[in-house]
Design a protein around this motif. Structure first.
Motif, short mmCIF file in Angstrom:
data_model
loop_
_atom_site.label_atom_id
_atom_site.label_comp_id
_atom_site.label_asym_id
_atom_site.label_seq_id
_atom_site.Cartn_x
_atom_site.Cartn_y
_atom_site.Cartn_z
N LEU A 105 0.68 -1.25 0.09
CA LEU A 105 -0.14 0.04 -0.05
C LEU A 105 0.95 1.35 -0.01
O LEU A 105 0.71 2.22 -0.64
CB LEU A 105 -0.86 0.09 1.24
N VAL A 145 -0.09 3.14 -3.50
CA VAL A 145 -0.95 4.07 -3.51
C VAL A 145 -0.71 5.53 -3.69
O VAL A 145 -1.12 6.24 -4.92
CB VAL A 145 -1.89 4.00 -2.03
N ILE A 155 -8.57 6.37 -4.52
CA ILE A 155 -7.98 5.66 -3.25
C ILE A 155 -8.41 4.26 -3.04
O ILE A 155 -7.71 3.53 -2.95
CB ILE A 155 -8.17 6.80 -2.10
N ALA A 161 -6.99 1.92 -5.57
CA ALA A 161 -5.84 1.48 -5.47
C ALA A 161 -5.61 0.62 -4.22
O ALA A 161 -4.86 -0.51 -3.95
CB ALA A 161 -4.78 2.71 -5.07
N PHE A 162 -6.22 0.75 -3.13
CA PHE A 162 -6.28 -0.11 -2.06
C PHE A 162 -6.78 -1.57 -2.41
O PHE A 162 -6.29 -2.50 -1.83
CB PHE A 162 -7.19 0.37 -0.93
#
Length: 375
Positions: free
Chosen positions: A181, A185, A279, A282-283
């Protein structure tokens, strides 16, 4: 020389087949839009493979780096890496990739191959295709050699977590996800999903510049010591409960599909994405990558004793298949372009021809003196 690990060999070979399948279906997706015949289901396949495939490859590639560095001198290790990675990369970007991309060029321009090749290496774009993986892996191996020389025990703390993973994989998994992450991210938010850093044929997806090293060195931490008695040990919790990891990967994939649907079906402009969406994507991308890597390795470790004749037969040629397959895949797609065959037929022929031709070519090349040191 230590005995080969059949489960890891099977995992790597299965991923190689996925790479060929990934490239075989791209033109027949709404995403690829390179052929009149498409099927939405292929987009779902591409979404899954693009998320999981290369992160798993780098994770697996790191497993044997530290044992290899212990067995050999630094110079021997570097000599082997240059022969096995630098030489194939140079051959691929100078010959194989221009030959593959020439099939795409002929759809738009009537140009000789010699003229196209010269324009590629002088004016560009000089595309490396799937060979980008090879130079990145070489860079990571060189970095590992430097770390081993200067700080040989740097991976010991993570390795202790990996050994504890024989009974409890979750702490190692959480550390792996946290590192990925942090690596992915911010880069995804800064550069987006589609930008690539390029210098001639040397290229890498900008958002994944740090993600791939994170996967590689977490794999290296597992292989640092006691590979067979840690997270990837036979009879360990990961293998016994691999189905849970597969279900977790499936759940993460479902969330990713939901986000894609929200972008394409609900947002008024799919090209203007709210920050929360980026976000969240991406997570979930990282969660899917990590759970899929655990599920793939856990599943093959669980099935280690099972007969897998296709994977066993293909395993010695897997690296060559990866390097060569793009040429037959793009050329069969060129020959099928404009025909009225269904997307299933075209994708199936692309996969069969790409896999078969690259396998036979690799088998022939491996008969040459010294070729097995490279392929």
């Amino acid at each position: 020389m230590p005995a080969r690990n059949a489960a890891i060999d099977h995992s790597r070979t299965a991923l190689t087949i996925l790479v060929v399948a990934h490239h075989a279906v791209i033109p027949y997706t709404y995403y690829g839009r390179a052929d009149a015949q498409t099927w939405l289901g292929f987009d779902g396949f591409i979404l899954a493979t693009d998320t999981c495939m290369m992160t798993a490859f780098f994770f697996i590639s790191g497993l044997f780096v530290w044992p290899s560095l212990r067995r050999k001198s630094i110079l021997q290790f570097l000599d082997e890496r240059m022969l096995r990675l630098a030489l194939p990369f140079a051959v691929a970007v100078l010959t194989l990739m221009p030959l593959a991309y020439y099939a795409l060029e002929l759809r738009m321009h009537d140009i000789s191959f010699s003229a196209y090749w010269w324009r590629t290496i002088t004016a560009g774009p000089w595309q490396s295709g799937p060979a980008w993986f090879v130079w990145v892996l070489l860079a990571l191996d060189l970095t590992a050699a430097l770390l081993y020389r200067t700080a040989p025990n740097i991976l010991a703390p993570l390795n202790r977590l990996a050994r504890a993973g024989f009974a409890r994989p979750l702490p190692f998994f959480l550390a792996f996800v946290a590192a990925c992450l942090v690596a992915y991210v911010p880069m995804r938010l800064a550069f987006g999903a589609t930008r690539w850093f390029e210098f001639g044929p040397v290229s890498i997806q900008a958002s994944r510049v740090l993600l791939y090293p994170a996967c590689f060195f977490f794999g290296a931490a597992i292989g640092y010591s006691n590979l067979d008695r840690g997270l990837l040990g036979h009879g360990g919790a990961l293998a016994r409960r691999w189905g849970r990891w597969a279900l977790a990967a499936l759940a993460a994939y479902g969330l990713l599909v939901a986000l894609v649907y929200y972008r394409r079906g609900i947002l008024p402009d799919p090209n203007v994405l709210p920050e929360w969406w980026q976000i969240a994507y991406a997570f979930i991308f990282v969660l899917l990558s990590a759970t899929a890597s655990f599920a793939i390795l856990g599943g093959f470790i669980r099935l280690n004793a099972a007969a897998m004749p296709l994977l066993d037969a293909m395993q010695p040629a897997a690296y060559g298949i990866y390097l060569i397959h793009y040429v037959p895949v793009l050329w069969i797609q060129y020959w099928l372009w404009g025909t009225d065959h269904s997307a299933f037929t075209k994708a199936g022929l692309s996969l069969a021809f790409g896999l078969g031709a690259s396998w036979l070519s690799t088998a022939a090349l491996r008969r040459l003196p010294g070729a097995t040191r490279v392929l």
